[in-house]
Write an enzyme that holds these catalytic residues in place. Structure first.
Site, short mmCIF file in Angstrom:
data_model
loop_
_atom_site.label_atom_id
_atom_site.label_comp_id
_atom_site.label_asym_id
_atom_site.label_seq_id
_atom_site.Cartn_x
_atom_site.Cartn_y
_atom_site.Cartn_z
CG HIS A 40 -5.31 -1.13 -1.65
ND1 HIS A 40 -4.43 -0.62 -2.60
CD2 HIS A 40 -5.39 -0.71 -1.43
CE1 HIS A 40 -3.67 -0.36 -1.78
NE2 HIS A 40 -3.69 0.11 -0.62
CB CYS B 134 -0.96 -0.32 0.90
SG CYS B 134 -2.00 0.91 1.64
CG ASP C 192 -5.52 -1.02 -5.63
OD1 ASP C 192 -6.24 -0.19 -5.43
OD2 ASP C 192 -4.63 -1.56 -5.20
#
Length: 231
Positions: free
Chosen positions: A198, A118, A166
């Site tokens: 994600h 991330c 995502d």
């Protein structure tokens, strides 16, 4: 699996000190070093667990605390922490972690890799573009805030892991990362998991965790680091 030792260490950064979670095999070495970069939640138990898993494969893993003690499980607070993080300062902290690894007797100073998730995925690319000691970068669903303009400074190789669902690091962003790496002549492999979200690697987030994709990415990550850092 190797028997591990772990501790919190301090190292020089930004004119003062930073800290991080260090995990390493108890015996043997010297080993390659790997910097493990946190998600926007902070240096939480999940990132420490990933550092442990990497260390068990024969590395000294160091996860620097980019938020300097702040940890949250709330998305709104995580976003605030991420927005207040200054990339230049984070880069100094991460480079301090690289130097801390290189200074250790149990680390091969010429074999340093990085992975991140991330926020940390983008930060791992930022570190690879700015620190020539890093020769293997494995970002998970992240891109530097300033983009990939310095891709040509990357030494070694990149293996990226991204999620087809995502909403932040979407297919267009991933294509841009690959194009920048290819245009700069950087050896790279980009792996896209089309049915994953994600954060799919995070097994503490059941709403997004994809066990099958995470297992595949873990196997690929291990093979990548073995090829690039253990030769």
């Amino acid at each position: 699996m190797a028997i591990l030792a772990h501790e919190t260490i301090e190292f020089a950064a930004n004119g003062g000190t930073a800290s991080g979670y260090l995990a390493k095999p108890v015996e043997g070495g010297p080993y390659p070093g790997v910097v493990v970069i946190q998600e926007w939640w902070g240096l939480n138990p999940n990132i420490c667990d990933i550092a442990n898993r990497i260390a068990a494969e024969g590395y000294v893993a160091l996860a620097p605390d980019l938020f300097h003690g702040a940890v949250t499980a709330e998305p709104d607070e995580a976003q605030k922490l991420m927005m207040t993080l200054q990339e230049p300062n984070a880069l100094v902290d991460m480079s301090g972690a690289v130097s801390a690894l290189q200074a250790r007797d149990d680390v091969r100073a010429d074999r340093i890799g990085v992975t991140g998730f991330c926020l940390g995925g983008g930060m791992s690319l930022l570190l690879a573009m700015n620190n020539p000691a890093v020769t293997a970068a494995a970002p998970f669903y992240g891109v530097p805030g300033a983009g990939m303009g310095d891709a040509g400074q990357i030494q070694g190789a990149v293996m990226g892991f991204f999620a087809g669902r995502d909403e932040w690091i979407n297919a267009e962003v991933v294509e841009g990362i690959g194009s920048a790496l290819n245009g700069a002549g950087v050896r790279n492999q980009i792996h896209m998991y089309p049915d994953s979200d994600h954060g799919f690697f995070n097994d503490t987030s059941p709403e997004v965790h994809d066990p099958e994709a995470a297992a595949d990415a873990w196997d690929k990550l291990k093979a990548f680091f073995a090829a690039e850092l253990q030769a």
